[in-house]
Write a protein that holds these residues in place. Structure first.
Motif, PDB file in Angstrom:
ATOM      1  N   VAL A  69      14.241  24.140 115.544  1.00 37.41           N
ATOM      2  CA  VAL A  69      13.853  24.851 116.755  1.00 37.41           C
ATOM      3  C   VAL A  69      13.300  26.206 116.318  1.00 37.41           C
ATOM      4  N   GLY A  70      11.988  26.348 116.362  1.00 35.99           N
ATOM      5  CA  GLY A  70      11.373  27.579 115.878  1.00 35.99           C
ATOM      6  C   GLY A  70      11.599  27.706 114.388  1.00 35.99           C
ATOM      7  N   ASP A  71      12.155  28.859 113.976  1.00 36.55           N
ATOM      8  CA  ASP A  71      12.429  29.046 112.545  1.00 36.55           C
ATOM      9  C   ASP A  71      13.900  28.816 112.213  1.00 36.55           C
ATOM     10  N   LYS A  72      14.619  28.188 113.149  1.00 35.86           N
ATOM     11  CA  LYS A  72      16.032  27.874 112.921  1.00 35.86           C
ATOM     12  C   LYS A  72      16.228  26.365 112.891  1.00 35.86           C
ATOM     13  N   SER A  73      17.281  25.939 112.235  1.00 35.33           N
ATOM     14  CA  SER A  73      17.634  24.524 112.188  1.00 35.33           C
ATOM     15  C   SER A  73      19.040  24.350 112.746  1.00 35.33           C
TER      16      SER A  73
END
Length: 86
Positions: free
Chosen positions: A14-18
């Motif tokens: 999700v975006g730059d997060k996992s």
């Protein structure tokens, strides 16, 4: 040193997060940008040295700082049984 990702986890970016969901333990893990970068490279079967060098260049930090971040993160993943040493 290489690591192997254990099976049975649902991974979502999700975006730059996992996020990783462990259905067996009913646990949800969320990684910040750095953790997500490390995890993505582990999925690509990169070894520790290659990932550490990549982090040092990406974040413009000393190699030792990148290695410390890598070690702390992978230690947590091992404790959570998300990865194991290959």
């Amino acid at each position: 040193m290489k690591f192997k990702i254990n099976k049975g986890f649902i991974v979502q970016k999700v975006g730059d997060k996992s996020t990783i969901f462990d259905g067996e333990e009913s646990a949800l893990y969320t990684f910040n940008r750095t953790g997500s970068v490390i995890f993505d490279k582990l999925k690509l079967d990169w070894d520790k040295e290659k990932i550490v060098n990549y982090l040092a260049k990406l974040y413009l930090i000393a190699k030792q700082a990148a290695e410390n971040d890598f070690d702390e993160f992978t230690d947590e993943l091992i404790k959570s049984k998300i990865i194991k040493k290959a």
